[in-house]
Design a protein around this motif. Structure first.
Motif, PDB file in Angstrom:
ATOM      1  N   ASN A 288     -15.635 -42.861  53.748  1.00 29.26           N
ATOM      2  CA  ASN A 288     -15.145 -43.121  55.102  1.00 29.26           C
ATOM      3  C   ASN A 288     -16.248 -43.041  56.150  1.00 29.26           C
ATOM      4  O   ASN A 288     -15.990 -42.684  57.292  1.00 29.26           O
ATOM      5  N   ILE A 289     -17.456 -43.396  55.775  1.00 26.85           N
ATOM      6  CA  ILE A 289     -18.558 -43.405  56.729  1.00 26.85           C
ATOM      7  C   ILE A 289     -18.351 -44.529  57.746  1.00 26.85           C
ATOM      8  O   ILE A 289     -18.591 -44.367  58.927  1.00 26.85           O
ATOM      9  N   PHE A 290     -17.881 -45.663  57.259  1.00 26.08           N
ATOM     10  CA  PHE A 290     -17.640 -46.810  58.149  1.00 26.08           C
ATOM     11  C   PHE A 290     -16.232 -46.743  58.693  1.00 26.08           C
ATOM     12  O   PHE A 290     -15.325 -46.264  58.044  1.00 26.08           O
ATOM     13  N   TYR A 291     -16.053 -47.243  59.904  1.00 28.33           N
ATOM     14  CA  TYR A 291     -14.700 -47.344  60.436  1.00 28.33           C
ATOM     15  C   TYR A 291     -14.363 -48.798  60.707  1.00 28.33           C
ATOM     16  O   TYR A 291     -15.230 -49.643  60.877  1.00 28.33           O
TER      17      TYR A 291
ATOM     18  N   LYS B  51      -8.776 -57.482  66.323  1.00 27.81           N
ATOM     19  CA  LYS B  51      -9.144 -58.542  65.390  1.00 27.81           C
ATOM     20  C   LYS B  51     -10.543 -59.097  65.665  1.00 27.81           C
ATOM     21  O   LYS B  51     -11.279 -59.409  64.742  1.00 27.81           O
ATOM     22  N   GLU B  52     -10.907 -59.205  66.941  1.00 32.95           N
ATOM     23  CA  GLU B  52     -12.198 -59.785  67.299  1.00 32.95           C
ATOM     24  C   GLU B  52     -13.360 -58.946  66.755  1.00 32.95           C
ATOM     25  O   GLU B  52     -14.416 -59.477  66.422  1.00 32.95           O
ATOM     26  N   GLU B  53     -13.167 -57.649  66.694  1.00 38.10           N
ATOM     27  CA  GLU B  53     -14.239 -56.754  66.252  1.00 38.10           C
ATOM     28  C   GLU B  53     -14.281 -56.577  64.737  1.00 38.10           C
ATOM     29  O   GLU B  53     -15.287 -56.122  64.202  1.00 38.10           O
ATOM     30  N   GLN B  54     -13.211 -56.926  64.048  1.00 35.17           N
ATOM     31  CA  GLN B  54     -13.160 -56.696  62.610  1.00 35.17           C
ATOM     32  C   GLN B  54     -14.202 -57.501  61.850  1.00 35.17           C
ATOM     33  O   GLN B  54     -14.802 -57.014  60.885  1.00 35.17           O
ATOM     34  N   ALA B  55     -14.463 -58.720  62.274  1.00 32.03           N
ATOM     35  CA  ALA B  55     -15.488 -59.540  61.615  1.00 32.03           C
ATOM     36  C   ALA B  55     -16.871 -58.916  61.820  1.00 32.03           C
ATOM     37  O   ALA B  55     -17.695 -58.891  60.894  1.00 32.03           O
ATOM     38  N   SER B  56     -17.125 -58.391  63.007  1.00 31.78           N
ATOM     39  CA  SER B  56     -18.404 -57.732  63.284  1.00 31.78           C
ATOM     40  C   SER B  56     -18.554 -56.477  62.433  1.00 31.78           C
ATOM     41  O   SER B  56     -19.641 -56.178  61.932  1.00 31.78           O
TER      42      SER B  56
ATOM     43  N   ALA C  61     -22.783 -49.246  67.215  1.00 35.92           N
ATOM     44  CA  ALA C  61     -23.147 -50.650  67.015  1.00 35.92           C
ATOM     45  C   ALA C  61     -22.970 -51.087  65.560  1.00 35.92           C
ATOM     46  O   ALA C  61     -22.728 -52.260  65.285  1.00 35.92           O
ATOM     47  N   ASN C  62     -23.059 -50.125  64.621  1.00 36.35           N
ATOM     48  CA  ASN C  62     -22.936 -50.437  63.197  1.00 36.35           C
ATOM     49  C   ASN C  62     -21.595 -50.011  62.610  1.00 36.35           C
ATOM     50  O   ASN C  62     -21.440 -50.011  61.387  1.00 36.35           O
ATOM     51  N   TYR C  63     -20.663 -49.630  63.464  1.00 39.97           N
ATOM     52  CA  TYR C  63     -19.306 -49.227  63.044  1.00 39.97           C
ATOM     53  C   TYR C  63     -19.345 -48.093  62.021  1.00 39.97           C
ATOM     54  O   TYR C  63     -18.680 -48.126  60.993  1.00 39.97           O
ATOM     55  N   VAL C  64     -20.161 -47.101  62.332  1.00 35.87           N
ATOM     56  CA  VAL C  64     -20.327 -45.929  61.475  1.00 35.87           C
ATOM     57  C   VAL C  64     -19.799 -44.716  62.233  1.00 35.87           C
ATOM     58  O   VAL C  64     -20.038 -44.579  63.432  1.00 35.87           O
ATOM     59  N   HIS C  65     -19.089 -43.838  61.537  1.00 34.17           N
ATOM     60  CA  HIS C  65     -18.598 -42.610  62.155  1.00 34.17           C
ATOM     61  C   HIS C  65     -19.770 -41.680  62.439  1.00 34.17           C
ATOM     62  O   HIS C  65     -20.380 -41.131  61.506  1.00 34.17           O
TER      63      HIS C  65
END
Length: 139
Positions: free
Chosen positions: A43-46, A51-56, A96-100
């Protein structure tokens, strides 16, 4: 081996990997991996809800994909986070990297504790120059 495993406040499998890494001369890298897994590395990534941010977020996660295995990607993730400032200044990088960020900070704390134990008992702390050495220590 069992007595050495008991030195670490970890699950037995993680302690065993850490001790194997000493033989394979990749203990510094393994300490990082064990710390990440110990704080729930899955669960390091969140995943953002919009929806717009999910692709990023997916693209950011795939940036850490490595053909050598998940462990190599996690190592690169931690190293980039540490270079970006780690506990003190890594918040912007993590976002910026969607990391917790909190999970990364906990992993850094666990890593420091494990390194302290290894130093206390004069265990060698060596960084591998090849990801395959880390893979051998895991297996």
């Amino acid at each position: 081996v069992g007595r050495d495993m008991a030195l670490f406040p970890l699950e037995p499998a993680l302690s065993r990997m850490l001790l194997a890494s000493i033989l394979h001369k990749c203990s510094d890298d393994m300490v990082t991996l064990v710390a990440l897994v110990a704080v729930d590395g899955a669960n390091i990534f969140y995943r953002p809800t919009m929806k717009e941010e999910q692709a990023s977020a997916t693209a950011a996660k795939q940036r850490f994909y490595d053909a050598d295995g998940d462990y190599a990607g996690l190592l690169r993730l931690y190293k980039e986070w540490a270079q970006a400032g780690g506990i003190r200044n890594g918040l912007h990088w993590a976002k910026a990297n969607y990391v917790h960020s909190r999970a990364m900070c906990r992993a850094a704390d666990v890593r420091d504790q494990l390194l302290g134990i290894m130093r206390k008992f004069d265990m060698p702390i060596v960084s591998a120059n090849r990801p395959s050495l880390v893979g051998r220590a895991i297996a």
